[in-house]
Motif scaffolding. Structure first.
Motif, PDB file in Angstrom:
ATOM      1  N   LEU A 185     -22.553  30.979  55.362  1.00 20.74           N
ATOM      2  CA  LEU A 185     -21.172  31.443  55.507  1.00 20.74           C
ATOM      3  C   LEU A 185     -21.109  32.838  56.119  1.00 20.74           C
ATOM      4  N   LYS A 186     -22.027  33.696  55.716  1.00 23.92           N
ATOM      5  CA  LYS A 186     -22.082  35.058  56.269  1.00 23.92           C
ATOM      6  C   LYS A 186     -22.335  34.993  57.780  1.00 23.92           C
ATOM      7  N   ALA A 187     -23.281  34.143  58.180  1.00 27.35           N
ATOM      8  CA  ALA A 187     -23.618  34.022  59.597  1.00 27.35           C
ATOM      9  C   ALA A 187     -22.463  33.404  60.396  1.00 27.35           C
ATOM     10  N   GLU A 188     -21.856  32.361  59.848  1.00 27.04           N
ATOM     11  CA  GLU A 188     -20.726  31.722  60.528  1.00 27.04           C
ATOM     12  C   GLU A 188     -19.581  32.716  60.714  1.00 27.04           C
ATOM     13  N   ASN A 189     -19.309  33.488  59.689  1.00 24.42           N
ATOM     14  CA  ASN A 189     -18.200  34.434  59.791  1.00 24.42           C
ATOM     15  C   ASN A 189     -18.487  35.558  60.767  1.00 24.42           C
ATOM     16  N   SER A 190     -19.752  35.867  60.969  1.00 26.62           N
ATOM     17  CA  SER A 190     -20.062  36.901  61.959  1.00 26.62           C
ATOM     18  C   SER A 190     -19.640  36.438  63.350  1.00 26.62           C
ATOM     19  N   VAL A 191     -19.809  35.149  63.631  1.00 29.68           N
ATOM     20  CA  VAL A 191     -19.392  34.588  64.921  1.00 29.68           C
ATOM     21  C   VAL A 191     -17.868  34.568  65.012  1.00 29.68           C
ATOM     22  N   LEU A 192     -17.232  34.087  63.950  1.00 28.07           N
ATOM     23  CA  LEU A 192     -15.765  34.028  63.951  1.00 28.07           C
ATOM     24  C   LEU A 192     -15.151  35.416  64.079  1.00 28.07           C
ATOM     25  N   LYS A 193     -15.773  36.378  63.455  1.00 25.47           N
ATOM     26  CA  LYS A 193     -15.253  37.748  63.500  1.00 25.47           C
ATOM     27  C   LYS A 193     -15.271  38.289  64.933  1.00 25.47           C
ATOM     28  N   LYS A 194     -16.329  37.975  65.679  1.00 21.49           N
ATOM     29  CA  LYS A 194     -16.409  38.410  67.083  1.00 21.49           C
ATOM     30  C   LYS A 194     -15.277  37.801  67.900  1.00 21.49           C
ATOM     31  N   VAL A 195     -14.981  36.527  67.647  1.00 20.12           N
ATOM     32  CA  VAL A 195     -13.884  35.852  68.338  1.00 20.12           C
ATOM     33  C   VAL A 195     -12.564  36.518  67.968  1.00 20.12           C
ATOM     34  N   LEU A 196     -12.374  36.764  66.674  1.00 18.33           N
ATOM     35  CA  LEU A 196     -11.110  37.327  66.207  1.00 18.33           C
ATOM     36  C   LEU A 196     -10.888  38.757  66.688  1.00 18.33           C
ATOM     37  N   LEU A 197     -11.960  39.483  66.947  1.00 19.19           N
ATOM     38  CA  LEU A 197     -11.800  40.829  67.507  1.00 19.19           C
ATOM     39  C   LEU A 197     -11.166  40.766  68.893  1.00 19.19           C
ATOM     40  N   LYS A 198     -11.411  39.658  69.590  1.00 16.27           N
ATOM     41  CA  LYS A 198     -10.829  39.473  70.926  1.00 16.27           C
ATOM     42  C   LYS A 198      -9.434  38.859  70.856  1.00 16.27           C
ATOM     43  N   THR A 199      -9.253  37.888  69.969  1.00 19.27           N
ATOM     44  CA  THR A 199      -8.005  37.124  69.962  1.00 19.27           C
ATOM     45  C   THR A 199      -6.978  37.627  68.966  1.00 19.27           C
ATOM     46  N   GLY A 200      -7.434  38.295  67.924  1.00 22.64           N
ATOM     47  CA  GLY A 200      -6.547  38.624  66.819  1.00 22.64           C
ATOM     48  C   GLY A 200      -6.427  37.414  65.906  1.00 22.64           C
ATOM     49  N   MET A 201      -5.817  37.580  64.754  1.00 22.52           N
ATOM     50  CA  MET A 201      -5.724  36.496  63.784  1.00 22.52           C
ATOM     51  C   MET A 201      -4.453  35.662  63.958  1.00 22.52           C
ATOM     52  N   VAL A 202      -3.485  36.207  64.700  1.00 15.80           N
ATOM     53  CA  VAL A 202      -2.212  35.507  64.895  1.00 15.80           C
ATOM     54  C   VAL A 202      -1.816  35.641  66.363  1.00 15.80           C
TER      55      VAL A 202
END
Length: 109
Positions: free
Chosen positions: A40-57
């Motif tokens: 989960l920690k590793a998966e979220n690291s990838v998602l976090k990189k995406v969200l830094l670009k896209t935002g959460m909303v």
């Protein structure tokens, strides 16, 4: 930039090291939970990189009242909650181990 595999490995090693002095039966019991927490920690690291670009909303450019959550944000929140539960459970096993060790010491007083 760390890869997902490196983050998984580092988190797995960290959690395994934390449990190195725990009774073997308890260590075996939590092996899968350690794997899941590291995943989960590793998966979220990838998602976090995406969200830094896209935002959460996503917000409509002309009508800001129209908003739509990003799918990666939903998954990130779900993973964070699952990771928190896993860490809380692992912490509980550690606390129980400390209490058990303290109880054993009382016999020698």
């Amino acid at each position: 930039m760390d890869t997902k595999r490196e983050i998984y490995k580092r988190e797995h090693e960290k959690l395994t090291d934390i449990f190195k002095d725990v009774e073997e039966s308890k260590r075996k019991l939590v092996e899968g939970l350690i794997d899941d927490a590291a995943y989960l920690k590793a998966e979220n690291s990838v998602l976090k990189k995406v969200l830094l670009k896209t935002g959460m909303v996503k917000v409509h450019p002309e009508r800001p009242e129209l908003q739509k959550p990003v799918e990666a944000a939903k998954q990130y929140r779900q993973n964070i909650n699952s990771y928190a539960v896993a860490i809380k459970t692992l912490s509980g096993v550690l606390q129980k181990n400390v209490i058990d060790e303290d109880d054993d010491m009382d016999e020698f007083e």
